[in-house]
Structure formats: C-alpha cells, structure tokens
Design an enzyme around this catalytic site. Structure first.
Site, PDB file in Angstrom:
ATOM      1  N   ARG A  67       0.848  -1.189   0.000  1.00 16.82           N
ATOM      2  CA  ARG A  67       0.000   0.000   0.000  1.00 16.82           C
ATOM      3  C   ARG A  67       0.887   1.244   0.000  1.00 16.82           C
ATOM      4  NH1 ARG A  67      -2.150   1.141   4.321  1.00 16.82           N
ATOM      5  NH2 ARG A  67      -1.525  -0.599   5.627  1.00 16.82           N
ATOM      6  N   TYR A 195      -1.432  -3.493  -6.689  1.00 19.60           N
ATOM      7  CA  TYR A 195      -1.270  -4.130  -5.384  1.00 19.60           C
ATOM      8  C   TYR A 195      -2.615  -4.218  -4.649  1.00 19.60           C
ATOM      9  CZ  TYR A 195      -0.306  -5.096  -0.598  1.00 19.60           C
ATOM     10  OH  TYR A 195      -0.358  -5.671   0.638  1.00 19.60           O
ATOM     11  N   LYS A 204      -9.594  -2.244   1.592  1.00 14.83           N
ATOM     12  CA  LYS A 204      -9.302  -1.074   2.418  1.00 14.83           C
ATOM     13  C   LYS A 204     -10.119   0.139   1.955  1.00 14.83           C
ATOM     14  CE  LYS A 204      -6.248  -3.437   4.676  1.00 14.83           C
ATOM     15  NZ  LYS A 204      -6.582  -3.922   6.009  1.00 14.83           N
ATOM     16  N   HIS A 224     -11.063  -2.119  11.543  1.00 12.82           N
ATOM     17  CA  HIS A 224      -9.931  -2.944  11.100  1.00 12.82           C
ATOM     18  C   HIS A 224      -9.712  -4.034  12.153  1.00 12.82           C
ATOM     19  CE1 HIS A 224      -5.412  -2.885   9.738  1.00 12.82           C
ATOM     20  NE2 HIS A 224      -6.105  -3.798   9.089  1.00 12.82           N
ATOM     21  N   SER A 246      -0.600  -3.187  11.653  1.00 10.75           N
ATOM     22  CA  SER A 246       0.031  -4.237  10.848  1.00 10.75           C
ATOM     23  C   SER A 246       1.268  -4.786  11.570  1.00 10.75           C
ATOM     24  CB  SER A 246       0.402  -3.710   9.472  1.00 10.75           C
ATOM     25  OG  SER A 246       1.239  -2.602   9.621  1.00 10.75           O
ATOM     26  N   CYS A 248       1.394  -7.223  13.733  1.00 17.94           N
ATOM     27  CA  CYS A 248       1.175  -7.614  15.124  1.00 17.94           C
ATOM     28  C   CYS A 248       0.533  -8.999  15.217  1.00 17.94           C
ATOM     29  CB  CYS A 248       0.307  -6.589  15.850  1.00 17.94           C
ATOM     30  SG  CYS A 248       1.155  -5.044  16.196  1.00 17.94           S
ATOM     31  N   ASP A 273      -9.496  -9.578   9.249  1.00 16.86           N
ATOM     32  CA  ASP A 273      -8.998  -8.233   8.926  1.00 16.86           C
ATOM     33  C   ASP A 273     -10.023  -7.111   9.144  1.00 16.86           C
ATOM     34  OD1 ASP A 273      -6.902  -6.533   8.004  1.00 16.86           O
ATOM     35  OD2 ASP A 273      -7.840  -6.415   6.045  1.00 16.86           O
ATOM     36  N   ARG A 363       2.188 -12.009  -0.541  1.00 13.08           N
ATOM     37  CA  ARG A 363       0.842 -12.285  -0.027  1.00 13.08           C
ATOM     38  C   ARG A 363       0.280 -13.585  -0.569  1.00 13.08           C
ATOM     39  NH1 ARG A 363      -1.755  -8.328   3.527  1.00 13.08           N
ATOM     40  NH2 ARG A 363      -0.135  -6.774   3.758  1.00 13.08           N
TER      41      ARG A 363
HETATM   42  C1  OXD Z   1      -3.122  -4.203   5.895  1.00 10.98           C
HETATM   43  C2  OXD Z   1      -3.609  -5.434   5.239  1.00 10.98           C
HETATM   44  O1  OXD Z   1      -2.258  -3.520   5.327  1.00 10.98           O
HETATM   45  O2  OXD Z   1      -4.510  -6.079   5.799  1.00 10.98           O
HETATM   46  O3  OXD Z   1      -3.599  -3.896   6.990  1.00 10.98           O
HETATM   47  O4  OXD Z   1      -3.123  -5.765   4.151  1.00 10.98           O
HETATM   48 MN    MN Z   2      -5.369  -5.080   7.485  1.00 10.10          MN
END
Ligand code: OXD
Ligand code: MN
Length: 579
Positions: A67, A195, A204, A224, A246, A248, A273, A363
């Site tokens: 991102r 991406y 998102k 989130h 992110s 964690c 997520d 990913r």
């Molecule tokens: C993030 C994802 O960046 O879930 O939080 O990809």
């Molecule tokens: Mn996320």
C-alpha cells in the site's frame, strides 16, 4: 431508462476507451478461462498441482508491492473533514488531475465490470460494490475476497444503491499513483497500482475508508478488526473482535490453535482483517466479516505460527511475490527452517541466498471457507454478538500483557493511544519512538479522526450490553531484550481472562491504567513461565506511564477542537490516578 450502473459503466468506458467490456458472473468456467488467459499472457504461473491444487503465482511490478499511503487521498469537500491524519484533495481538483490519466488508459485492454457483495448476501449490513478494472489479476483476487459476480448483481436488482470503483493499473508508475476516495458520494478512483490494498477496492478502500464514513452517518461501525469465536467447556460461544496495527499477528490470532483443547476450550475464525458492527435489538454489538477470503502476509507463516493458514492456502489460492522451487512449490522466508535448493526469487531470478527470496510483503489470497478453523457462523446474516474488544500494539516496554478498561469511555481512550514502537531494524531515527495508530485505523479512517473518536463514544448510547474493552501486548521484552510472553496459541489464556471478566468472573486488581489480572487469575495450565517473567509482564511502572500520558497529550493536540471533551477528560483522570 438506463440504470445508474449502466450509465456509469458507459461513462467510464467513454473515458478509458477499452477494446471490450466484460461483465463478470463469478462462475467456475469464467475463472478457468481467465486463469488460462493469464497463464498465456505470463501474468500467472501455475503452481505444482500435487501439493498446491489450482494455485497460481503472480509476480508484480517490483515498484508495486505494498500500500502507498502517501498516494492515498480522502477527497471531501472541506479539508477539515479529512482531518490531520489523511492526505486531502478537493474532489474537483482530484477529478481534474485524474481524468487525463484515465483518458484512453484501457486502449488495447478489456474493461472488467466486477459486481461484488460485502457481507453475507442476506445480511442487513451487507452492501454491493461494482469495480471496473483492466486487471484480470484483480478480478481473480476479488473472486476470492468477495461474493463476486451474478449473486451480487442479483442482490443489487437494478437499484442505484452500490459503491462504484474505477481502477486501472495504468503504467504502474509510482510517481502518478493515486487512490482517491470521494467519501460524500462513496466513489473510489485508483490508478497506476495493481497491489491488493490499492487495487482490490472492496478491501481497504470500500470496506474501511468509504464504509467508515458511511457508518458514521448511519450509526454503525467499520473497523480494522479480526473476529474470533471461543467455545467454552460448557458449550457456550463467546466472540472477540480485535484491532491491531500491521505486523502484530492479527491473522495468526484469528486462527490460533487452542492449547487448552483438552479442557474444552476451542477457537474458531470468523474474520481476520475487517469487521462491520451494528447494535442489535438486544442492545449488544453484532459483527459480520464483510469478506470471503484472507489476503495474508506469507513470510513468517508456517506450521508452528499458523497451521490453519497453511492448510487453507493449499488450494484455489493466489500467491503474489513469493519464491518458487523448480517444481512449482511456493516458498517464503520462515516457511521452513532450511530453504529448498534452486529457488527462483520473487523477482523471477535465481535466488542469491542473501536477499529475501520472497518479498517481505508477499501475499496469499485464499478462500476463508477452506480454513479448518472457520466458524459455522462466519456467514450468519445477523453476524455474531461481540463480548470482548481487544486493542493491541507492539510495545517492548511499558504496556502490560493485558489490562481492562474501567468503562466504555476509558476503553475508547485506551484504543486511541495504541501503536507500535520503532525498532532498530525497522527505520532510521530514534528507536522506541511510538507510531500511534488509533484503533489500528490510522491509514483507513475515511474522515476526521477526532470525529471518529466521537462516533466511538456515541455508539455506547445505542448499546445496553456493550462489549468490554481490553488492551493487550504480546511483545513485551525483559532488560536483556528477550520476549517475556510466548505468544501464538498461548494468547488464548489472555482471551479467556478477558471473556471471564466480561461475564463478571475472574479476579482483577485495580491499577491507575485499568484492571489487571490478579495473581492466579490467568489460566496457565500446562504453560511453563517463570514467576518473575509473569510479574514483569503485569508490571505497571508509574514513571513510565506518566511519560506515556504526556506523549498522549501531545498526540491529542493534533486533533484540535475536534478532540471530544470526554477523551480529554479521560487523559486528565489518568494523570490524576498516576499522581
Ligand atoms: C493491511 C492489510 O495492510 O490487511 O492492513 O493488508
Ligand atoms: Mn489489514
């Protein structure tokens, strides 16, 4: 008369000038044909069907691997509506800038019209989006991540009530990359990236940024958060939602394997997520997972850290920017202790054994329905009633393993302060500096963060049985830099304490920062942990917390007059308790 959808598709086609327009139906035949076309075009490589059935590898442009927050904009009429934590552009300026970029951008390409639903089709919370894209890779991802195709179009049933998103990979030039959110109309324009977080507009962009702004207006919440189900020994089901910045371990937590299965404690996954939450008629907070897949970080995922993810991604999955063996088996750092021989790295070169073989943000895109731990209720149209909300960050010192808020307002205060410390490995600049990430929504809140805090506070008025709010920290270290808590499956012990507290059971000690587990309150059955480590994990150091409160005060000045009085009051009360 043409519908809003037809008119909009027509308008975008006149602007982007594709060679053809294709409406996706989401069928098996369709995806097989698209996969075949992508293999022929070199966009996809088929992986080894014996071990990864019907799976594909995609290598992105090396400049397009994550991102890009600096190119992400909230385009509200007034800058103050976007607030200090978002980039802002006036909608007219954004359109004037983007239109020439879209002009003719799909020449020689197909424009895919991708209808999708977020949330179970028959849920009162679900919504339809339609993404126009020139990327078949995006289409294949959306088919895993959402309820895509005919079912979504049927749900829309000719109505105007959908979220339109226009996406083109353009020339992938990062200099001209823009992800623009027109929040008052609920429209997204994304250009020059393929991406996931920039290009799967369902995720998102819609399920968080656009949805959060809509949720504020309509009295619900787009967060989130992972959602997990806990089955207690008496068979009762408890639901935990958790927001973590992110890196964690959110996906690992959502899929954790219970170390206390022999005592009757089971864990199942509802989402990893995003959660959409609304007050139910019973005064509880109910949550759905709007997605149908996981878009997870591959490196670090293995049989120890997340066996459920490893089983999920063995079929019907897309791997982006991983390494691959000569016989087509995907590999990433820490998948196995010893890397296989003769790897091709994420760039498509013979791996040199020194640079990462997979990109650190490589990913997998994989169907949630394949997850061995998926809850039978994960597609319940009513959602699941949340008992506990967790907020977590990555703090090497200061924050104890777990602490409970005194009440809702205090919980919202705690959530607004979470974040992660920078480490030496991570960044230049001072080590131990905290990047605050309120509710883990810093990059995803579609409006002024101060108003978002107000919305959180006001949600309480609609709840007679609000969830209890807790902060957790799996990452505390001792003076020698060693982790104090084993993490992973053992985190269940913390969840159990939180759930028991939500039922008014289990012991707690009052401290200035909240309630902490009293001695013996955590179920440590079968876990070897030193008493001293436990004491350190649950230690609250007044001096450190005073310094923290001072930093929070500085952080709060960013929100100016939009910081709710009730939050300022919480900070004052904390300072008073700390003496
Ligand atoms: C993030 C994802 O960046 O879930 O939080 O990809
Ligand atoms: Mn996320």
């Amino acid at each position: 008369m043409a519908s809003k959808l037809e008119t909009w598709v027509d308008e975008c086609a006149r602007l982007t000038k594709p060679d053809s327009i294709y409406w996706c139906d989401g069928s098996e035949e369709e995806i097989e044909r698209l996969n075949g076309e992508m293999i022929d075009a070199g966009i996809f490589q088929r992986l080894n069907d014996d071990v990864y059935r019907n799976c594909h590898l995609h290598r992105s442009d090396p400049r397009d691997v994550a991102r890009t927050e600096h190119s992400t904009f909230i385009c509200s009429d007034k800058e103050e509506e976007a607030g200090p934590t978002n980039n802002w552009k006036h909608p007219d300026e954004a359109r004037a800038m983007l239109k020439p970029m879209y002009d003719g951008v799909m020449k020689g390409r197909t424009m895919y019209v991708v209808p999708y639903a977020l949330g179970p089709l028959d849920s009162p919370l679900s919504r339809v989006g339609v993404q126009l894209t020139d990327s078949p890779y995006v289409v294949a991802n959306l088919r895993i991540m959402t309820r895509m195709g005919k079912a979504a179009l049927d749900k829309l049933n000719g109505s105007d009530d959908f979220e339109p998103g226009l996406h083109s990979t353009g020339d992938l030039n990062p200099e001209n990359r823009y992800i623009c959110h027109f929040t008052s109309e609920g429209v997204v324009w994304s250009v020059n990236s393929g991406y996931g977080g920039n290009a799967l507009l369902s995720k998102k962009c819609f399920a968080l940024r656009i949805a959060s702004a809509r949720a504020k207006r309509d009295g619900w919440m787009a967060e989130h958060m992972l959602i997990l189900e806990l089955e207690m020994p008496d068979g009762s089901l408890k639901y935990v939602a958790g927001a973590f910045p992110s890196a964690c371990g959110k996906t690992n937590l959502a899929m954790l394997i219970s170390p206390l299965e022999n005592l009757g404690y089971k864990v199942r996954t509802v989402g990893d997520d995003i959660a959409w939450l609304r007050p139910g008629a019973d005064g509880r907070l109910w949550a759905i997972n709007p997605e149908t897949g996981f878009f997870g970080v591959a490196p670090g995922t293995n049989e120890q850290t997340n066996p459920n993810a490893m089983r999920t991604l063995e079929e019907n999955s897309i791997f982006t920017n991983v390494a691959v063996t000569p016989d087509g088996v995907p590999w990433w750092e820490d998948k196995t202790d010893v890397p296989p021989d003769n790897l091709t790295d994420w760039l498509g070169n013979s791996w040199d054994g020194e640079n990462p073989a997979a990109h650190p943000n490589a990913r997998y895109t994989t169907p949630a329905s394949q997850c061995p731990s998926i809850s039978p209720r994960w597609e319940d149209p009513d959602g699941v009633p949340i008992d506990v909300i967790l907020f977590g960050g990555r703090r090497a010192s200061l924050a104890p393993l777990v602490y409970e808020s005194f009440d809702w307002d205090h919980g919202v205060y705690m959530a607004s302060t979470i974040g992660s410390e920078t480490t030496a490995a991570q960044q230049s600049g001072a080590v131990g500096v905290i990047r605050r990430d309120p509710m883990a929504m810093l990059p995803f809140c579609g409006y002024h963060m101060g108003d978002y805090f107000t919305h959180w506070l006001e949600m309480k008025d609609q709840l007679t049985q609000p969830p209890k709010i807790f902060c957790v920290n799996w990452f505390r270290k001792d003076a020698g830099g060693n982790w104090l808590w084993p993490g992973f499956g053992e985190n269940l012990r913390v969840l159990l304490w939180a759930v028991e507290r939500s039922e008014g059971r289990s012991g707690a000690d009052e401290t200035p920062i909240g309630f902490l587990p009293s001695e013996n309150a955590l179920n440590l059955d079968g876990l070897k942990i030193e008493k001293t480590a436990l004491r350190e994990l649950l230690n609250v150091n007044r001096d450190d917390w005073q310094a923290e409160a001072e930093q929070v005060g500085e952080f709060y000045t960013r929100f100016g007059g939009r910081l709710p009085e009730r939050m300022a009051k919480q900070l004052k009360a904390l300072n008073k308790r700390l003496g």
